[in-house]
Design a protein around this motif. Structure first.
Motif, PDB file in Angstrom:
ATOM      1  N   SER A 272      18.739 -11.562 -17.662  1.00  0.00           N
ATOM      2  CA  SER A 272      19.462 -12.372 -18.646  1.00  0.00           C
ATOM      3  C   SER A 272      18.782 -12.384 -20.015  1.00  0.00           C
ATOM      4  CB  SER A 272      19.609 -13.808 -18.132  1.00  0.00           C
ATOM      5  OG  SER A 272      20.310 -13.835 -16.905  1.00  0.00           O
ATOM      6  N   LYS A 273      17.777 -11.554 -20.193  1.00  0.00           N
ATOM      7  CA  LYS A 273      17.097 -11.515 -21.482  1.00  0.00           C
ATOM      8  C   LYS A 273      18.113 -11.177 -22.578  1.00  0.00           C
ATOM      9  CE  LYS A 273      12.849 -12.343 -20.218  1.00  0.00           C
ATOM     10  NZ  LYS A 273      12.208 -13.616 -20.577  1.00  0.00           N
ATOM     11  N   GLY A 274      18.122 -11.960 -23.611  1.00  0.00           N
ATOM     12  CA  GLY A 274      19.076 -11.756 -24.690  1.00  0.00           C
ATOM     13  C   GLY A 274      20.389 -12.479 -24.501  1.00  0.00           C
ATOM     14  N   ALA A 275      20.582 -13.108 -23.325  1.00  0.00           N
ATOM     15  CA  ALA A 275      21.825 -13.842 -23.079  1.00  0.00           C
ATOM     16  C   ALA A 275      21.916 -15.045 -23.998  1.00  0.00           C
ATOM     17  CB  ALA A 275      21.900 -14.287 -21.617  1.00  0.00           C
ATOM     18  N   ARG A 276      23.130 -15.413 -24.331  1.00  0.00           N
ATOM     19  CA  ARG A 276      23.364 -16.552 -25.207  1.00  0.00           C
ATOM     20  C   ARG A 276      23.878 -17.728 -24.382  1.00  0.00           C
ATOM     21  NH1 ARG A 276      27.476 -14.259 -29.337  1.00  0.00           N
ATOM     22  NH2 ARG A 276      27.395 -16.395 -30.140  1.00  0.00           N
ATOM     23  N   ALA A 277      23.807 -18.913 -24.976  1.00  0.00           N
ATOM     24  CA  ALA A 277      24.251 -20.126 -24.282  1.00  0.00           C
ATOM     25  C   ALA A 277      25.535 -20.662 -24.888  1.00  0.00           C
ATOM     26  CB  ALA A 277      23.158 -21.197 -24.352  1.00  0.00           C
ATOM     27  N   GLY A 278      26.386 -19.773 -25.385  1.00  0.00           N
ATOM     28  CA  GLY A 278      27.611 -20.212 -26.039  1.00  0.00           C
ATOM     29  C   GLY A 278      27.331 -20.593 -27.481  1.00  0.00           C
ATOM     30  N   THR A 279      28.395 -20.854 -28.223  1.00  0.00           N
ATOM     31  CA  THR A 279      28.248 -21.158 -29.645  1.00  0.00           C
ATOM     32  C   THR A 279      28.472 -22.629 -29.965  1.00  0.00           C
ATOM     33  OG1 THR A 279      30.590 -20.624 -30.016  1.00  0.00           O
ATOM     34  CG2 THR A 279      28.984 -18.841 -30.297  1.00  0.00           C
ATOM     35  N   ARG A 280      28.961 -23.414 -28.992  1.00  0.00           N
ATOM     36  CA  ARG A 280      29.278 -24.821 -29.263  1.00  0.00           C
ATOM     37  C   ARG A 280      28.276 -25.776 -28.609  1.00  0.00           C
ATOM     38  NH1 ARG A 280      34.340 -26.556 -27.008  1.00  0.00           N
ATOM     39  NH2 ARG A 280      34.180 -28.321 -28.451  1.00  0.00           N
ATOM     40  N   LEU A 281      27.309 -25.235 -27.882  1.00  0.00           N
ATOM     41  CA  LEU A 281      26.380 -26.081 -27.140  1.00  0.00           C
ATOM     42  C   LEU A 281      25.637 -27.016 -28.096  1.00  0.00           C
ATOM     43  CD1 LEU A 281      25.355 -26.457 -24.194  1.00  0.00           C
ATOM     44  CD2 LEU A 281      23.455 -24.943 -24.802  1.00  0.00           C
ATOM     45  N   ARG A 282      25.746 -28.331 -27.847  1.00  0.00           N
ATOM     46  CA  ARG A 282      25.109 -29.291 -28.744  1.00  0.00           C
ATOM     47  C   ARG A 282      23.970 -30.052 -28.089  1.00  0.00           C
ATOM     48  NH1 ARG A 282      26.565 -34.634 -28.175  1.00  0.00           N
ATOM     49  NH2 ARG A 282      28.367 -35.136 -26.864  1.00  0.00           N
ATOM     50  N   ILE A 283      23.958 -30.113 -26.771  1.00  0.00           N
ATOM     51  CA  ILE A 283      22.879 -30.829 -26.090  1.00  0.00           C
ATOM     52  C   ILE A 283      22.779 -30.351 -24.649  1.00  0.00           C
ATOM     53  CG2 ILE A 283      24.131 -32.798 -25.076  1.00  0.00           C
ATOM     54  CD1 ILE A 283      20.910 -33.017 -27.222  1.00  0.00           C
ATOM     55  N   CYS A 284      21.576 -30.421 -24.096  1.00  0.00           N
ATOM     56  CA  CYS A 284      21.346 -30.149 -22.677  1.00  0.00           C
ATOM     57  C   CYS A 284      20.641 -31.358 -22.073  1.00  0.00           C
ATOM     58  CB  CYS A 284      20.474 -28.909 -22.481  1.00  0.00           C
ATOM     59  SG  CYS A 284      21.213 -27.377 -23.088  1.00  0.00           S
ATOM     60  N   ALA A 285      20.822 -31.548 -20.796  1.00  0.00           N
ATOM     61  CA  ALA A 285      20.159 -32.644 -20.095  1.00  0.00           C
ATOM     62  C   ALA A 285      19.488 -32.096 -18.849  1.00  0.00           C
ATOM     63  CB  ALA A 285      21.154 -33.744 -19.724  1.00  0.00           C
ATOM     64  N   SER A 286      18.401 -32.750 -18.458  1.00  0.00           N
ATOM     65  CA  SER A 286      17.654 -32.326 -17.278  1.00  0.00           C
ATOM     66  C   SER A 286      17.267 -33.538 -16.460  1.00  0.00           C
ATOM     67  CB  SER A 286      16.390 -31.556 -17.689  1.00  0.00           C
ATOM     68  OG  SER A 286      15.655 -31.145 -16.545  1.00  0.00           O
ATOM     69  N   ALA A 287      17.319 -33.382 -15.144  1.00  0.00           N
ATOM     70  CA  ALA A 287      16.863 -34.415 -14.211  1.00  0.00           C
ATOM     71  C   ALA A 287      16.555 -33.732 -12.894  1.00  0.00           C
ATOM     72  CB  ALA A 287      17.917 -35.504 -14.037  1.00  0.00           C
ATOM     73  N   GLY A 288      16.150 -34.512 -11.909  1.00  0.00           N
ATOM     74  CA  GLY A 288      15.787 -33.962 -10.605  1.00  0.00           C
ATOM     75  C   GLY A 288      14.289 -33.985 -10.416  1.00  0.00           C
ATOM     76  N   GLU A 289      13.577 -33.411 -11.361  1.00  0.00           N
ATOM     77  CA  GLU A 289      12.125 -33.508 -11.462  1.00  0.00           C
ATOM     78  C   GLU A 289      11.773 -33.528 -12.946  1.00  0.00           C
ATOM     79  OE1 GLU A 289       9.396 -32.256  -7.943  1.00  0.00           O
ATOM     80  OE2 GLU A 289      10.082 -30.465  -8.966  1.00  0.00           O
ATOM     81  N   ALA A 290      10.543 -33.899 -13.252  1.00  0.00           N
ATOM     82  CA  ALA A 290      10.129 -33.936 -14.650  1.00  0.00           C
ATOM     83  C   ALA A 290      10.147 -32.524 -15.238  1.00  0.00           C
ATOM     84  CB  ALA A 290       8.739 -34.550 -14.769  1.00  0.00           C
ATOM     85  N   LEU A 291      10.567 -32.417 -16.474  1.00  0.00           N
ATOM     86  CA  LEU A 291      10.646 -31.132 -17.166  1.00  0.00           C
ATOM     87  C   LEU A 291       9.295 -30.807 -17.789  1.00  0.00           C
ATOM     88  CD1 LEU A 291      12.788 -28.941 -18.237  1.00  0.00           C
ATOM     89  CD2 LEU A 291      12.642 -30.235 -20.391  1.00  0.00           C
ATOM     90  N   PRO A 292       8.690 -29.697 -17.416  1.00  0.00           N
ATOM     91  CA  PRO A 292       7.416 -29.324 -18.055  1.00  0.00           C
ATOM     92  C   PRO A 292       7.587 -29.150 -19.563  1.00  0.00           C
ATOM     93  CG  PRO A 292       7.766 -28.058 -16.049  1.00  0.00           C
ATOM     94  CD  PRO A 292       9.047 -28.773 -16.330  1.00  0.00           C
ATOM     95  N   GLU A 293       6.590 -29.576 -20.296  1.00  0.00           N
ATOM     96  CA  GLU A 293       6.641 -29.519 -21.759  1.00  0.00           C
ATOM     97  C   GLU A 293       6.899 -28.101 -22.258  1.00  0.00           C
ATOM     98  OE1 GLU A 293       3.764 -30.687 -25.590  1.00  0.00           O
ATOM     99  OE2 GLU A 293       3.099 -31.033 -23.522  1.00  0.00           O
ATOM    100  N   SER A 294       6.258 -27.128 -21.613  1.00  0.00           N
ATOM    101  CA  SER A 294       6.392 -25.746 -22.062  1.00  0.00           C
ATOM    102  C   SER A 294       7.829 -25.246 -21.928  1.00  0.00           C
ATOM    103  CB  SER A 294       5.451 -24.840 -21.262  1.00  0.00           C
ATOM    104  OG  SER A 294       5.743 -24.906 -19.866  1.00  0.00           O
TER     105      SER A 294
END
Length: 508
Positions: A272-294
């Protein structure tokens, strides 16, 4: 006082003129708000015909297609309690839960029937099996059953504090526990996290990797978008990095919900290198476990969109502690979501000061009313206004909370608490490490020290790698926290929600 969640989530949208708008698209078929209203009324009539009474349970072992919201919301409309189950469970786990909740009717996706072949005959309370798909295999076919019914139905005059649906906990340390959630709970999560953190709006298109049977996925894909008349893309298959990028480019979502494991995999997937995340994406959310800073920084750098890391639970229905737009500090879980109160307490129950580790307690408008048939565990978790999460956190002077680990995962080295998550986060910043899990291990003197299990990136193994990793951790977080032992594995044991099952590694 009467209140039915479906009147607020669904009927309100039709009344406000959104009947012709697409509510759900599962990549095979779509359903508008108006069609969904009609189908949920048919579900209500069908359940009455099958003899299911108000407050009785119906189980759902269903993939994420448009049939899921039809059944889930239709049952709630009728005052019947839907119980969505994790589709990845084993036959014995299904047998346990179906027996525990005493479901009168089972709604099941055709593809999942083989797992239940030997389970169904063992359930004395189960009277009907209704199949979502093209072939009922001797049972009732959902499409045929709905076609028999009228779309005229009087919504049950339920009470806002009446049980509306159950969700079973992930069961990472035993059989799952049924959490009873109330009619008003869905709106409570929408009015707090959905409105005041995500700021979800009518023109949003939502895509969630987490499935609808999870508390997290239910909010992402159903509660939040329906609360404002937005649209949702459903995915019935495994959320691989390649598939998520494909869906992003096809449907151009504005909000994407993932988990730390998936965000990391999407960043590191070679295909997926070079793949895009769409052009309208304004926010992402994460849960389940803590998100590593990196991972947070890498995602923002590559896609230009922040990830709002937060923590939620089945018991509290969705996220109650989160970063927010304009107030993000990667490596932390942010601040309490407006409408929720939190405390950090010691083992003795006393509040701990900033900088000290304590167990997280939450006062929540969306808390479940308890576990089904689990009185002792209910008393331990749901304590008056407060719910014990079992998570260890530390609060900084700015009021942000940083995850340290589960209460049963924490351990002391040289008298100092060690957070497995902190060591894992340090390890994955090394270019050779893809994933890591840390557990305590006794040394020859019987003293506990960190042991790490790591999944390496391709062709990363070298003769001096282990020593390099130990030194890397020492430099990152301190000399006493480095792993004394490091074992390379092909993958790490996880729950279906992506949480690392450290207890399985402790049993090695």
């Amino acid at each position: 006082m009467t209140y039915n969640a479906v009147s607020w989530l669904l009927d309100r949208n039709v009344d406000e003129g959104r009947g012709g708008k697409v509510a759900f698209d599962d990549t095979v078929s779509q359903i508008t708000y108006g069609e969904l209203q009609q189908q949920t009324r048919r579900v209500g009539n069908m359940l009455r015909r099958l003899g299911v009474r108000r407050e009785e349970r119906v189980a759902m072992i269903m993939l994420d297609t448009v049939d899921f919201p039809i059944v889930f919301l239709g049952a709630i409309r009728a005052g019947v309690v839907p119980v969505p189950l994790n589709t990845l469970l084993t036959a014995e786990q299904f047998a346990y839960i179906l027996g525990d909740c005493r479901a009168r009717v089972l709604f099941v996706s055709e593809a999942l029937l083989p797992v239940l072949k030997d389970v169904i005959p063992r359930l004395p309370d189960l009277e009907h099996v209704v199949v979502s798909g093209k072939d009922a295999h001797g049972h009732k076919l959902l499409a045929d059953e709905l076609a028999r019914e009228s779309d005229k139905f009087t919504t049950a005059p339920t009470h806002p504090e009446e049980p509306a649906f159950w969700l079973y906990s992930s069961g990472s340390t035993g059989m799952p526990k049924g959490v009873r959630h109330l009619q008003a709970s869905l709106q409570a999560t929408a009015d707090t996290y959905g409105k005041q953190v995500l700021a979800v709006r009518e023109d949003d298109v939502c895509l969630s990797a987490a499935k609808l049977f999870f508390a997290y996925g239910l909010g992402n894909s159903l509660t939040f978008p329906m609360s404002v008349g937005a649209s949702t893309v459903l995915n019935s298959t495994r959320p691989t990095p390649a598939l998520m990028f494909e869906l992003m480019n096809t449907y151009n979502p504005t909000i994407f919900y993932g988990a730390p494991t998936l965000f990391a995999a999407m960043l590191n997937d070679e295909a997926s290198k070079g793949a895009r995340a769409g052009t309208r994406l304004r926010i992402c959310a994460s849960a389940g476990e803590a998100l590593p800073e990196s991972v947070g920084h890498s995602w923002k750098s590559r896609f230009g969109v922040d990830i709002l890391d937060g923590i939620g639970s089945t018991e509290l229905l969705h996220i109650f502690l989160s970063n927010a737009p304009g107030d993000i500090k990667y490596g932390t879980s942010g601040r309490p979501v407006p409408g929720y109160k939190v405390r950090l307490v010691s083992d003795a129950g006393d509040d701990v000061p900033d900088g000290e580790v304590g167990e997280l307690l939450v006062e929540a408008p969306s808390a479940g009313e308890g576990y089904w048939n689990q009185r002792s565990k209910s008393k331990n978790t749901f304590q008056g206004h407060w719910t014990r999460t079992g998570d260890k956190y530390v609060r900084d002077e700015e009021g942000r909370y940083t995850f340290c680990g589960r209460a049963d995962d924490m351990f002391k080295v040289s008298g100092i608490w060690v957070s497995p998550f902190e060591v894992e986060s340090a390890l994955i910043t090394h270019p050779a490490v893809l994933e890591a899990a840390v557990v305590p291990e006794a040394d020859p003197e019987g003293l506990l020290k960190p042991k790490a299990y790591v999944v390496l990136r391709a062709s990363s193994a070298t003769d001096n790698l282990f020593e390099a990793l130990k030194e890397h951790v020492k430099q990152k977080i301190g000399p006493w926290k480095y792993p004394r032992w490091i074992e390379v594995v092909d993958d790490l044991p996880k729950t279906a929600t992506g949480k690392i099952q450290r207890f399985k590694l402790r049993e090695h």
